[in-house]
Enzyme design. Structure first.
Site, mmCIF file in Angstrom:
data_model
loop_
_atom_site.group_PDB
_atom_site.id
_atom_site.type_symbol
_atom_site.label_atom_id
_atom_site.label_comp_id
_atom_site.label_asym_id
_atom_site.label_seq_id
_atom_site.Cartn_x
_atom_site.Cartn_y
_atom_site.Cartn_z
ATOM 1 N N ASN A 598 0.827 -1.102 0.026
ATOM 2 C CA ASN A 598 -0.161 -0.027 0.063
ATOM 3 C C ASN A 598 0.800 1.129 -0.061
ATOM 4 O OD1 ASN A 598 -1.772 1.943 0.281
ATOM 5 N ND2 ASN A 598 -2.568 1.317 2.511
ATOM 6 N N GLU A 671 11.578 -0.919 9.292
ATOM 7 C CA GLU A 671 12.799 -0.198 9.966
ATOM 8 C C GLU A 671 13.888 0.489 9.233
ATOM 9 O OE1 GLU A 671 13.297 -3.226 13.701
ATOM 10 O OE2 GLU A 671 12.161 -3.917 12.057
HETATM 11 MO MO1 MOS Z 1 10.718 -3.445 16.503
HETATM 12 S S1 MOS Z 1 12.256 -2.763 17.074
HETATM 13 O O1 MOS Z 1 11.174 -4.735 15.550
HETATM 14 O O2 MOS Z 1 9.355 -3.130 17.095
#
Ligand code: MOS
Length: 710
Positions: A598, A671
């Protein structure tokens, strides 16, 4: 291996098209309720009392006076709290943090350690009584002073990555290198500070323990609570419908355990909410790091040696590793690769996972060092990285499941206008401002974890997807709606996705950038089987037709490869050398992060990570007071995060990069956005001023005291 067999043609797929959050209306109208807002009859409120000393023993607590206060129902301490069992391997494959074993003994291992829970009829009464409770301590000298100088006491520990990885003869390659960079970098203690504080309500209902919570995985929290309280896992239900951010901090923590203890003792529902201030010692945090990077290269910048040594702190009760040195293992080719992450134990709370644990601080050091090498070699920083692109995993020798870092740099450079950059530092001026640009690479592992799901064809023509996913603000619920709609070949408004309830069965947590990939795999498997089995026009019985999936086997059969998301980060900064002020003017990140489900919420995730990288570069820093052992200014006034006025034009985009071994092609985006962002800014500050800043955050006083080209 499963292959992509989604139920409709590529042109008609909704995966890959922008879709607003399916629960967006509920959230903006207030209809979506968060953990601390859900009403319960007979609700009592617990307030945690935290130690005011950093090390010692609780000698006594004046509970009698507090028990006589208005509304107070009980005070739980190590004298009377239910016993818990910590002798188990937690749901995440590691022993539980002893910080969750509340009130089991009189020892205080850090300031802000829970020593009592006061429970009262109202939250205000509980707080009043908790703040009145006098606790007597036998105080012992404490030590909270983290620094690079602690390396002598440090030792390597394998966390979620091996601590030590060595390939080749480092000394020989360094000696043979024409150019060597040897530099030390530090990053400070940083805190997650999700907008929604941790909150849990526990009650016993019909022989089951029910917990309404805000967490990143209800299966995980339910399993750990069952273990802690020696309960049959089937008797524990944890729900977590809406979550206002987690970033790694929302697993099993003191608030759920305290609520369960009090609900057990009082036989009524009990709610425990952390205050913002309490979160600074109860919610986990990112350890400060001290890192040393040594790079040896030929004159053209080709690496011969890559050494990265990282030190982080942990508590005296638990070993948590921030594996900052690990990221380089898959990034750059070099004949010798030595990387080690080590720990030093102090009288501090135990750190935990925080967005890109390891990669975020590690990339600041490594990607700054690469920029220093580029400067020394007189090579463009992007060319330097392209020259060190590995064909296979530099240490593992494994093939990459797609590595489009070069494409990210090429596309990013084009859009950012990198070709016009004058490589010399300190030459661009605009009035009082010195201007500079910088770049850095990003990477984060792309994992998939076993999950279960079910999809039901309902009699009314709609479909219900049940998957124990967690939407911690990422848009997971919406992403899975698109995934299911494609696999079922139906419009999205005929799909209802139910998540956030441990009764839905085991599934990956929202973590490790692996949630959407893991859940989508299970949802796709169940939905495709259902679609194949449904005869067109067939009658659906009132209870519907349900197909279940479990991806344990399929995920386990994934071949070993280097699997990562990648990215190229760019930043432009303006520095006022007279005041030390730094303004980031623009940021661009171009990512290769698998198929994007998305674009709307994906961009949101990536931009959020980049802004956190800006915040990390310039603002965030929790400072421990050596005298008290606590964090100075433990609130959002004292702990500075980037605000709107700090954030410039930030753009995130991506190149096509489907994972060939994933049924949907997903890698992960949670991340990678923060990785390298701080280094790109630090490298831009060098380009603006001619001064290297190797300690984060780059505060105005650091600009001023560094002097440089003013
Ligand atoms: Mo994360 S640091 O994988 O919530």
């Amino acid at each position: 291996m499963t292959t992509a067999t989604t139920g409709r043609s590529a042109a008609d797929r909704v995966t890959g098209t922008a879709h607003t959050r399916v629960e967006g209306r509920d959230k903006v109208t207030g209809a979506a309720r968060y953990a601390a807002e859900i009403p319960f009859a007979e609700l009592a409120h617990g307030w945690l009392v935290l130690s005011t000393v950093a090390r010692g023993r609780v000698r006594g607590l004046d509970t009698d006076a507090v028990l006589a206060m208005p509304g107070v129902l009980t005070v739980l301490t190590h004298h009377n709290a239910p016993r818990v069992d910590t002798d188990f391997v937690g749901m995440m494959g590691v022993p539980p943090d002893p910080g969750t074993a509340l009130f089991q003994h009189d020892r205080v291992p850090h300031r802000g350690w829970p020593v009592a829970l006061v429970v009262a009829e109202t939250s205000e009464q509980a707080r009043e009584a908790a703040e009145t409770l006098v606790v007597h301590y036998d105080e012992e000298p404490h030590d909270v002073a983290f620094s690079a100088g602690r390396a002598a006491e440090a030792y390597p520990v394998d966390g979620h990555m091996p601590a030590v990885v060595e390939k080749g003869d480092l000394d020989r390659e360094l000696a043979a290198s024409a150019v060597v960079v040897d530099a030390e970098y530090t990053t400070p203690e940083e805190h997650h500070n999700p907008m929604e504080p941790h909150a849990a309500t526990a009650r016993w209902e019909g022989g089951r323990l029910e917990v309404v919570d805000s967490n990143q995985g209800t299966h995980w929290v339910a399993g750990d609570l069952a273990n802690l309280f020696s309960l049959d896992p089937g008797t524990v239900r944890v729900r977590s419908e809406h979550v206002g951010g987690g970033f790694g901090s929302k697993g099993v923590r003191a608030h759920q355990v305290a609520a369960v203890m009090a609900a057990t003792v009082l036989h009524r529902p009990v709610r425990v909410v952390m205050t913002r201030r309490q979160m600074f010692s109860l919610a986990g945090y990112r350890s400060p790091t001290a890192q040393r990077v040594r790079l040896g290269a030929d004159p053209d910048g080709r690496l011969r040696a890559l050494e990265h040594r990282s030190l982080n702190q942990t508590s005296t009760v638990h070993e948590f590793v921030e594996p900052s040195a690990a990221a380089g293992r898959s990034m750059y080719a070099a004949d010798a690769h030595h990387t080690v992450s080590r720990l030093v134990r102090l009288d501090v709370p135990t750190p935990t996972w925080m967005r890109a644990p390891g990669e975020a601080p590690g990339s600041f050091a490594l990607e700054s060092a690469l920029d220093e090498l580029a400067e020394k070699c007189g090579v463009d920083p992007i060319d330097l990285r392209l020259r060190n692109e590995p064909a296979v995993g530099p240490v593992s020798g494994l093939p990459f499941a797609g590595r489009n870092l070069v494409a990210c740099f090429r596309e990013g450079a084009r859009r950012f206008g990198w070709a016009e950059r004058d490589p010399r530092p300190g030459v661009r001026r605009e009035g009082r401002w010195l201007l500079g640009t910088g770049t850095a690479a990003a990477s984060f592992p792309a994992m998939a974890m076993p999950s279960t799901a079910s999809v039901t064809a309902e009699a009314d023509g709609t479909f219900t997807v049940r998957i124990n996913a967690a939407d911690i603000g990422t848009g997971a619920r919406t992403a899975l709606t698109l995934i299911a709609a494609d696999a079922l070949d139906v419009p999205t408004d005929r799909v209802l996705v139910r998540i956030g309830d441990s009764d839905l069965g085991p599934a990956m947590v929202a973590g490790g950038s692996a949630g959407t990939r893991s859940w989508a795999w299970a949802v796709t498997a169940a939905a495709e089987e259902l679609r194949r089995g449904l005869a067109p026009g067939a009658d659906i019985p009132p209870q519907g037709i349900t197909v279940r999936s479990d991806t344990t086997e399929a995920v386990g059969a994934l071949t070993q490869k280097e699997r990562h998301s990648f990215g190229a980060q760019f930043a432009e900064v303006a520095v006022d050398p007279a005041t030390g002020e730094i303004r980031v003017r623009r940021m661009l990140g171009v990512f290769a992060a698998g198929r994007i489900v998305n674009p709307l919420t994906a961009r949101n995730q990536l931009v959020g990570g980049m802004i956190w990288g800006l915040s990390m570069a310039l603002h965030e820093e929790a400072v421990r007071d050596p005298a008290s052992g606590g964090v100075y200014g433990a609130d959002l006034a004292g702990y500075h995060v980037a605000a709107h006025a700090d954030v410039p034009h930030v753009e995130a985009d991506w190149v096509d990069d489907p994972d060939p071994d994933d049924p949907v092609g997903i890698k992960g985006i949670g991340e990678v956005g923060i990785v390298g962002a701080a280094a790109a800014i630090a490298n831009a500050v060098w380009h603006a001023t001619g001064v290297r800043h190797r300690d984060l955050p780059i505060r105005p006083d650091r600009i001023l005291s560094a002097g440089g080209d003013a």
